[in-house]
Design a protein around this motif. Structure first.
Motif, PDB file in Angstrom:
ATOM      1  N   ARG A  67       0.723  -1.285  -0.024  1.00 18.15           N
ATOM      2  CA  ARG A  67       0.000  -0.127   0.193  1.00 18.15           C
ATOM      3  C   ARG A  67       1.007   1.103   0.198  1.00 18.15           C
ATOM      4  O   ARG A  67       1.901   1.112   0.332  1.00 18.15           O
ATOM      5  N   ALA A  68       0.426   2.271  -0.556  1.00 17.94           N
ATOM      6  CA  ALA A  68       1.065   3.750  -0.702  1.00 17.94           C
ATOM      7  C   ALA A  68       0.340   4.731  -0.715  1.00 17.94           C
ATOM      8  O   ALA A  68      -0.841   4.809  -0.534  1.00 17.94           O
ATOM      9  N   THR A  69       1.148   5.994  -0.255  1.00 21.67           N
ATOM     10  CA  THR A  69       0.242   7.061  -0.388  1.00 21.67           C
ATOM     11  C   THR A  69       0.471   7.944  -1.611  1.00 21.67           C
ATOM     12  O   THR A  69       1.559   8.111  -2.072  1.00 21.67           O
ATOM     13  N   MET A  70      -0.501   8.121  -2.415  1.00 16.67           N
ATOM     14  CA  MET A  70      -0.587   8.805  -3.558  1.00 16.67           C
ATOM     15  C   MET A  70      -0.664  10.321  -3.399  1.00 16.67           C
ATOM     16  O   MET A  70      -1.735  10.902  -2.997  1.00 16.67           O
ATOM     17  N   PHE A  71       0.446  11.173  -3.764  1.00 15.85           N
ATOM     18  CA  PHE A  71       0.253  12.760  -3.510  1.00 15.85           C
ATOM     19  C   PHE A  71      -0.300  13.170  -5.029  1.00 15.85           C
ATOM     20  O   PHE A  71       0.523  13.352  -5.944  1.00 15.85           O
ATOM     21  N   ASN A  72      -1.427  13.175  -5.278  1.00 14.97           N
ATOM     22  CA  ASN A  72      -2.212  13.756  -6.308  1.00 14.97           C
ATOM     23  C   ASN A  72      -1.986  15.292  -6.589  1.00 14.97           C
ATOM     24  O   ASN A  72      -2.492  16.043  -5.691  1.00 14.97           O
ATOM     25  N   LEU A  73      -1.824  15.855  -7.973  1.00 18.60           N
ATOM     26  CA  LEU A  73      -2.176  17.025  -8.366  1.00 18.60           C
ATOM     27  C   LEU A  73      -3.439  17.271  -8.492  1.00 18.60           C
ATOM     28  O   LEU A  73      -4.345  16.415  -9.160  1.00 18.60           O
ATOM     29  N   GLY A  74      -4.025  18.508  -8.201  1.00 19.38           N
ATOM     30  CA  GLY A  74      -5.284  18.786  -8.175  1.00 19.38           C
ATOM     31  C   GLY A  74      -5.929  18.714  -9.786  1.00 19.38           C
ATOM     32  O   GLY A  74      -6.959  18.279  -9.871  1.00 19.38           O
ATOM     33  N   GLN A  75      -5.245  19.217 -10.646  1.00 18.68           N
ATOM     34  CA  GLN A  75      -5.647  19.274 -12.038  1.00 18.68           C
ATOM     35  C   GLN A  75      -5.646  17.740 -12.498  1.00 18.68           C
ATOM     36  O   GLN A  75      -6.365  17.487 -13.554  1.00 18.68           O
TER      37      GLN A  75
END
Length: 359
Positions: A67-75
């Motif tokens: 499992r991982a943490t996905m740091f997403n860009l808002g756009q």
């Protein structure tokens, strides 16, 4: 006994073949039993989601039991909402990585706020949960940015290990970087590189051989900790937040009253007006996030008291509802009375309270 041994050796043989072919899929507990005796590490992937690689990345993580943490860009989240939901369904935690990946410290405070708040709103609209974690682009931060993060209920997450996948690192180099991870460490990787996806099976095997497991990132410390079995979606601590609406607390003081605007909540109209309730704690450190507003442009202050002891203060400087967070607050365990007390009233500094959330 002979049959059992044969099965064990077959599993080991499968594992060896997988290592030589570069793929390690977890098909059973016998072949790849998780051992977390040496702790947890945080695998993080920035800049997603994107149509070219996210689905493959998620499948590879799942196949290898990570499992991982996905740091997403808002756009990117706005343009690919189904991929965000796929991240959530795959059991990943979802964090905020700004809207457009600017150099945040070169922006005005208003621009910083827009980058963060727009991403919060977009991810919440897709997943139903606002992120609790923020990864500043390029790892660049300052006091102004940290203040805006706190206003949005976010914990800043940097990294201990840089995979250098963004800098052309090979799969072998990415695997080697992950090999430096120790308990609590966080590694920087990215969503869009095939070399990173190809490294995942070997990273999984390496962690397992060293008694490490992939974990979540604590909203208290920004370091990796054991997952609690939540389904992801918000980053931070899935499934453990306690939220208490102000209108459901016990009112105290001369003028405390319920309101319906700008939200359903409570107004504290005078010094020492308060709301309170009893919370049971099994551990002694938490983050406390309070959503509220001043009734006007003047500053309003609300003290957080736990067990009769003041632990910190929330400040609301305008009529727009805002979330402020006090991090790493130490307190007693068991049943503790929590009070939110207006302490700076001069006849005009009234405060409106919406809810208190504890992580």
């Amino acid at each position: 006994m002979i049959k059992a041994k044969a099965g064990k050796w077959a599993a080991i043989g499968t594992l060896v073949v997988s290592l030589f072919t570069g793929s390690l899929a977890i098909s059973g507990t016998e072949a790849f039993a998780a051992s977390c005796t040496n702790g947890y590490v945080g695998l993080t992937f920035d800049d997603g989601p994107n149509p070219s690689n996210t689905a493959t990345l998620l499948n590879t993580l799942k196949q290898n039991g990570l499992r991982a943490t996905m740091f997403n860009l808002g756009q990117n989240a706005q343009n690919n909402p189904s991929l965000v939901r796929d991240q959530q369904a795959a059991g990943m935690w979802i964090g905020n990585h700004s809207w457009s990946h600017p150099h945040m410290t070169q922006l005005s405070s208003a621009q910083m706020s827009t980058e963060i708040a727009s991403t919060q709103q977009t991810i919440q609209s897709i997943t139903g949960t606002a992120p609790k974690l923020f990864r500043p682009p390029y790892g660049e931060t300052n006091a102004t940015l940290k203040s805006i993060e706190a206003q949005n209920g976010l914990t800043e997450v940097i990294w201990n290990v840089d995979s250098q996948d963004w800098n052309g690192a090979t799969t072998a180099q990415i695997v080697a970087a992950a090999g430096r991870l120790q308990n609590g460490d966080v590694i920087l990787m990215h969503d869009q590189y095939q070399t990173t996806v190809q490294a995942i099976p070997q990273i999984a095997q390496n962690l397992q051989s060293r008694g490490l497991c992939s974990g979540m990132i604590s909203t208290s410390t920004g370091r990796a900790v054991a997952p609690d079995g939540g389904s992801g979606g918000g980053g931070g601590t899935p499934g453990t937040a306690t939220k208490m609406e102000a209108e459901n607390m016990t009112k105290g003081g001369q003028y405390t009253s319920t309101i319906s605007s700008p939200f359903t909540g409570v107004a504290l109209y005078a010094n020492n007006d308060l709301v309170k309730y009893t919370q049971n704690f099994t551990t002694g450190t938490h983050n406390f996030s309070l959503r509220g507003a001043s009734s006007n442009s003047a500053m309003a202050r609300v003290d957080l008291k736990i067990g009769g002891v003041t632990k910190g203060s929330f400040y609301f400087g305008g009529s727009s509802p805002t979330v402020y967070t006090l991090n790493n607050i130490s307190h007693g365990t068991g049943n503790q009375e929590i009070q939110l007390v207006c302490t700076t009233d001069n006849g005009t500094w009234d405060v409106y309270l919406d809810y208190l959330e504890i992580n």
